[in-house]
Design an enzyme around this catalytic site. Structure first.
Site, mmCIF file in Angstrom:
data_model
loop_
_atom_site.group_PDB
_atom_site.id
_atom_site.type_symbol
_atom_site.label_atom_id
_atom_site.label_comp_id
_atom_site.label_asym_id
_atom_site.label_seq_id
_atom_site.Cartn_x
_atom_site.Cartn_y
_atom_site.Cartn_z
ATOM 1 C CE1 TYR A 105 -3.244 -2.772 0.828
ATOM 2 C CE2 TYR A 105 -4.528 -1.004 1.334
ATOM 3 C CZ TYR A 105 -4.567 -2.108 1.036
ATOM 4 O OH TYR A 105 -5.704 -3.018 1.019
ATOM 5 C CE LYS A 115 1.957 -17.519 -3.204
ATOM 6 N NZ LYS A 115 1.424 -18.813 -3.415
ATOM 7 C CG ASP A 157 -1.443 -20.045 -1.747
ATOM 8 O OD1 ASP A 157 -0.866 -20.007 -0.645
ATOM 9 O OD2 ASP A 157 -1.058 -20.599 -2.724
ATOM 10 C CG ASP A 159 -13.594 -7.585 2.491
ATOM 11 O OD1 ASP A 159 -13.273 -6.849 3.353
ATOM 12 O OD2 ASP A 159 -13.933 -7.059 1.352
#
Ligand code: NAD
Ligand code: IPM
Ligand code: MN
Length: 366
Positions: A143, A188, A221, A249
């Site tokens: 971000y 990741k 993932d 979310d």
């Protein structure tokens, strides 16, 4: 003299003003019972601020937030300000505010009200006992890394420094110590160098400072899968900015709706920012049907984290629970009531009013 808490309200755009209004009314109702008062100041941030001043975070708004004891935000953004060629965007205001206040740890609790077990698209038995805390790094990562936008080539950089990782891991591990002593760090690291640093630093902090807290690493993932496969298994989850955004979310669907998840954004010394995790919901804005509970529950987090008013926070949470128990649902929660439940579908204002009534009863019993 009674304590006064100065709260800056940033209603923002879309459903933001609808959900902040109900929360302000609730706080006004609550204060006298606990012997304190609130002083509210309303300011513009996001699309409404762009319209009024050309800036998503006007200087005056930032200065007010810095002075305040805490900030309560609705949501920012919407189609009106989403033109990809626009040079200013509502979301930039929110990012700048988080950065300017040093709010690097975003606490997003995911607790399932038993009354809403059937509101989720997942099976009730999978959800039973879910009580998670996602700690999302909020002022770094992709971000805020160097980025460039061009016609042929664009990039955004995911960058983390050791101190940025250390401080958010400490917050998450400290929270785990107050809970079930189990922390999952999400990255990741099988692909990204930045994630390998994240993983190494996390392991070091945990081994040196939190040997009593169990640490597990998961890839983002796989974690997205585990989160809906066995959500009740997890306790505290820590992740970088982007992964935490996405996972929460997803986690909102465990709780039944985006309209149910609150959050607290905290730093070392500055005041906190409290906001629902959802956005401005342009698809339902202006219809009076938004679910105000995520914002109301964010106010409970404010009482607990910024003001140490645990009993007042509990009064709000119990009032929400009683309201759900009595069958009141905004439309986002109404679709799938349990067969034995009588449900009354209401809009934001009626929901707010019933929570206030229930809060009065809860306070009398305290
Ligand atoms: P969103 O969270 O606004 O909406 C996603 C879906 O959830 C929609 O169907 C919406 O109706 C529903 N929903 C969300 N909150 C609800 C509530 N309280 N009650 C009932 N239903 C609710 O996400 P989006 O549509 O992807 O984004 C819309 C805008 O909001 C974008 O401009 C985005 O950048 C912005 N946004 C802002 C914030 C924030 O201010 N913190 C957070 C997320 C998104
Ligand atoms: C959130 C939102 C914001 C984010 C956007 C609006 C900048 O999605 O608060 O979750 O990505 O942090
Ligand atoms: Mn988000």
């Amino acid at each position: 003299m009674a304590t006064t808490y100065n709260i800056v309200l940033l209603p923002g755009d879309g459903i933001g003003p609808e959900v902040v209004r109900e929360t302000q009314l609730l706080l006004e109702e609550l204060a006298p019972s606990f012997g304190f008062t609130f002083q509210f100041e309303k300011h513009q941030m996001g699309g409404c601020a762009i319209d009024a001043t050309g800036q998503p975070l006007p200087d005056e708004t930032l200065a007010a937030c810095k002075r305040a004891d805490a900030v309560l935000l609705g949501a920012v953004g919407g189609p009106k300000w989403s033109d990809p060629t626009a040079s200013v965007r509502p979301e930039q205001g929110l990012l700048a505010l988080r950065k300017a206040l040093g709010l690097y740890a975003n606490l997003r609790p995911v607790k399932i009200f038993p009354q809403l077990l059937d509101a989720s698209s997942l099976k009730a038995e999978v959800l039973d006992g879910v009580d998670l805390l996602v700690v999302r790094e909020l002022t770094g990562g992709i971000y805020f890394g160097e980025s460039k936008e061009g016609d042929e080539t664009s990039y955004s950089t995911m960058l983390y420094t050791r101190p940025e990782i250390e401080r958010v891991v400490r917050v998450a591990a400290g929270a785990a110590r107050q809970r079930r002593n189990y922390l999952v760090s999400v990255d990741k690291a099988n692909v990204l160098g930045v994630s390998r640093l994240w993983r190494r630093v996390t392991s070091e902090v945990m081994a040196e400072e939190f040997p009593d807290v169990e640490l597990e690493h998961q890839y983002i993932d796989a974690m997205a899968m585990h989160l809906i496969r066995r959500p009740a298994h997890y306790d505290v989850v820590v992740s970088g900015n982007l992964f935490g955004d996405i996972l929460t979310d997803e986690a909102a669907m465990l709780a039944g709706s985006m309209g149910m998840l609150p959050s607290a954004s905290l730093g070392d010394s500055s005041n906190g920012l409290y906001e629902p995790i959802h956005g401005s919901a342009p698809d339902i804005a202006g219809q009076g049907i938004a679910n105000p509970l995520a914002t109301i529950l964010s106010a409970a987090m404010m009482l607990r984290h910024s003001f140490n008013q645990d009993q007042a926070a509990e009064a709000i949470e119990l009032a929400v629970e009683r309201t759900l128990e009595a069958g009141y649902r905004t439309p986002d929660l109404a679709g799938v009531a349990a067969p034995d439940q009588t449900v009354e579908v209401v809009g934001a204002e009626a929901m707010g009013a019933v929570v206030r009534e229930n809060m009065k009863e809860v306070i009398e019993m305290l």
